[in-house]
Design an enzyme around this catalytic site. Sequence first.
Site, PDB file in Angstrom:
ATOM      1  CG  MET A  85      -6.974  -6.231   0.235  1.00  0.00           C
ATOM      2  SD  MET A  85      -8.199  -7.469   0.714  1.00  0.00           S
ATOM      3  CE  MET A  85      -7.135  -8.846   1.132  1.00  0.00           C
TER       4      MET A  85
ATOM      5  CG  ASP B  81      -3.473   3.141   3.958  1.00  0.00           C
ATOM      6  OD1 ASP B  81      -2.695   3.532   4.850  1.00  0.00           O
ATOM      7  OD2 ASP B  81      -3.731   3.809   2.928  1.00  0.00           O
TER       8      ASP B  81
ATOM      9  CG  HIS C  60      -5.032   2.851  -1.700  1.00  0.00           C
ATOM     10  ND1 HIS C  60      -5.259   1.706  -0.964  1.00  0.00           N
ATOM     11  CD2 HIS C  60      -4.574   3.779  -0.816  1.00  0.00           C
ATOM     12  CE1 HIS C  60      -4.957   1.938   0.311  1.00  0.00           C
ATOM     13  NE2 HIS C  60      -4.550   3.188   0.419  1.00  0.00           N
TER      14      HIS C  60
ATOM     15  CB  THR D 249     -10.248  -2.809  -3.874  1.00  0.00           C
ATOM     16  OG1 THR D 249      -8.841  -3.008  -3.769  1.00  0.00           O
ATOM     17  CG2 THR D 249     -10.802  -3.639  -5.019  1.00  0.00           C
TER      18      THR D 249
END
Length: 365
Positions: free
Chosen positions: A297, A300, A204, A179
Site C-alpha cells: 500500500m 514508498d 515493511h 502488505t
Amino acid sequence: MKKIRVIVVDDSALVRSLLSEIINRQPDMECIGTANDPLIAREMIRERNPDVITLDVEMPRMDGIDFLGRLMRLRPMPVVMISTLTERGAEVTLRALELGATDFVAKPRVGVANGLSELATQIVDKVRIAAKAQIRRAPAPAAAPAAASGTTAAPPPATSSALLGRVSTEKLIFIGASTGGTEAIRHVLTPLPADCPAILITQHMPPGFTTSFAARLNGLCRITVKEATHGERILPGHAYIAPGGRQFSIGRSGANYMAVVEDTEPVNRHKPSVEVLFRSAAAMAGRNAYGIMLTGMGADGAKAMREMKDAGSYNYVQDEASCIVFGMPREAIAHGAADEVLPLDQIAPALIGRLHAPDRVHHRI
C-alpha cells in the site's frame, strides 16, 4: 458512504472492547460483532457477512491459525491478525500470512490497553487496506509446513544448472514490499540459484519480526537469507533483510559493498523504508542494480525506483492481478520506473534469464 464492516475475534474481553471502540470511532467503519472463539466467529461471519475480521492467534476450542486455514479455503476474506510481540508470536504470524492473512498488528505482552490505544492508527489503517485487498482462496492443506514441524524444507530444484559466475559479484538485486510482501518475497527468492547476486530487501515490518522472517526464508531458499547487520560486507548468494525499526541502505568500503543499518527517522512514515534502500541503490550501484517492486500500500520507494532507472538499473514491477495491494507497484509504474510489469511467478524466471544473458542485454539499449 458504505462503512467497512468488521468482526473482532479475540478471547480477551478487554481486547474485544478496545478494538471495538477503536473501530467504531472511525467514520468509515463499524464493528458489527465480537466473538471470543472461532466457533462463535464462524456462525457470526455466516450471518453478518463482514468485510474484514481481526483475529487473535491463541484462543479456546480452536486456535487462530487452524481457523484461518479453514476460513481461507472455504470463505476467503480479508483478515488482520492481532499477534503477540514475541519470537513465537512472530513465527505464528508468518504462518498466518502464508495462509492468506492480509496483515498483522503486534500487540505488547504487557500493558495491552495502553499498547492497543497507541496502535489505534495502525490498526484502522490496516483494516482499511485489508478491505480493499485482493483475496484468493487458499489451497487444500498439504504436508505440515517446515516452520510448524520444526524441520527445514528442502529448497526447490534449481531453475538452471548454468552458473552465474562473474555477474554475481558485479550485480545487486534490490526488493521493496509492504502488505502481502512476505509471501511475494518468498515466491521471488525460492527459485533463485545459490550463486545469484546479493539481494537487499526492505519489507515493511515492525521490530521483532524480521529475524523470524529471515530464518523462515533461509530454510526455504538455496541462497543464505539473514537480517542485515550494520557494516557487514554484501556477498553474492546472500539476501539481506532490513531489520524492523531500522533504516537499511547500501554503502561502499573500497571495492566492497557494505550494509548500512541506522536508527534514523521514518521516511514516508516507514522504518524501514523502501525509499531509503532504493535511493542508495541509485547512488551506489547504478547500472549494476536490478530493482523489484512488489505488492504494498502507498507510494514508498516509487520515486527512488525511478532514480534507480535513471542511474541505469533494470526494474521489475509486480502486476495488479497478482498483488494483494497494488499501491506501491502502481506508483512505481506511474513514475516511469518499470522496465517490465510481470505476474509474481514470472519475476524470478525473468530475472534469472536476464542474469544469464550476455552482458549487452543486461540493461536497456
